[in-house]
Write a protein that holds these residues in place. Structure first.
Motif: not given
Length: 199
Positions: A59-86
């Motif tokens: 994936a492009p670097a920016e999309l990979e960054r978002v995907a990894r952030a979502f994965l960290r959220f799924a594993r309970g480490r951080v909040g989700p990369p979300v700022d709108t309804p999903v």
């Protein structure tokens, strides 16, 4: 008496002849340290590397960054990369909208389609839970594809707008799944699509 002692000394001397000292033991190598493990230390923000053999387009670097952030959220480490309804989807079909205020609650990501089942499974379905249970995840620009999966095209998932997380392309029809994210221009997830293969 003196002769007896001399004879005894001679016997002991002869008994010691030809005796070899035992060879020195080779030093036992120390067990590998935690730092040499392929897994990151606890609390590390680094994710494990993708499963070997996943020959998927990156994936492009920016999309990979978002995907990894979502994965960290799924594993309970951080909040989700979300700022709108999903928008939450199953197999490309809309199920419901997750309000922004509930996005930080991992349990709120569970969905149940009308009829209560999808791909031979029953409710609930959660992209967050599936990712949390996968030890290694690859990130790809490719849309979810598997011989046993039959998703419909996801709205808004054009080139450069979507990224897919999946554990292993070689998993069987029983175990394969993928999570497709649609990302807006400011790096926030707006759509999450969980795709299962049909068992």
């Amino acid at each position: 008496m003196r002769t007896l002692l001399a004879g005894l000394a001679l016997v002991l001397a002869l008994a010691g002849c030809g005796r070899e000292d035992p060879p020195a033991k080779a030093a036992t190598p120390a067990p590998p340290s935690a730092a040499s493990s392929s897994e990151p230390p606890a609390g590390s923000s680094l994710e494990p590397p993708p499963e070997p053999g996943l020959d998927l387009p990156p994936a492009p670097a920016e999309l990979e960054r978002v995907a990894r952030a979502f994965l960290r959220f799924a594993r309970g480490r951080v909040g989700p990369p979300v700022d709108t309804p999903v928008g939450l989807y199953l197999g490309g079909r809309f199920v419901r909208t997750l309000p922004n205020a509930e996005a930080g609650d991992r349990a709120a990501w569970a969905v149940c389609p009308e009829g209560g089942s999808y791909a031979g499974r029953t409710c609930p379905f959660s992209a967050v839970d599936r990712l949390a249970g996968a030890p290694r995840v690859a990130v790809s620009s490719e849309e979810p594809q598997h011989p046993c999966a039959h998703p419909v095209p996801l709205p808004g998932a054009g080139p450069g707008r979507s990224v897919t997380l999946q554990p292993d392309a070689s998993l069987t029809c029983v175990g394969w799944f993928a999570v497709q994210l649609v990302v807006n221009d400011v790096g926030q997830v707006t759509t999450v699509n969980l795709v299962h293969a049909e068992p």
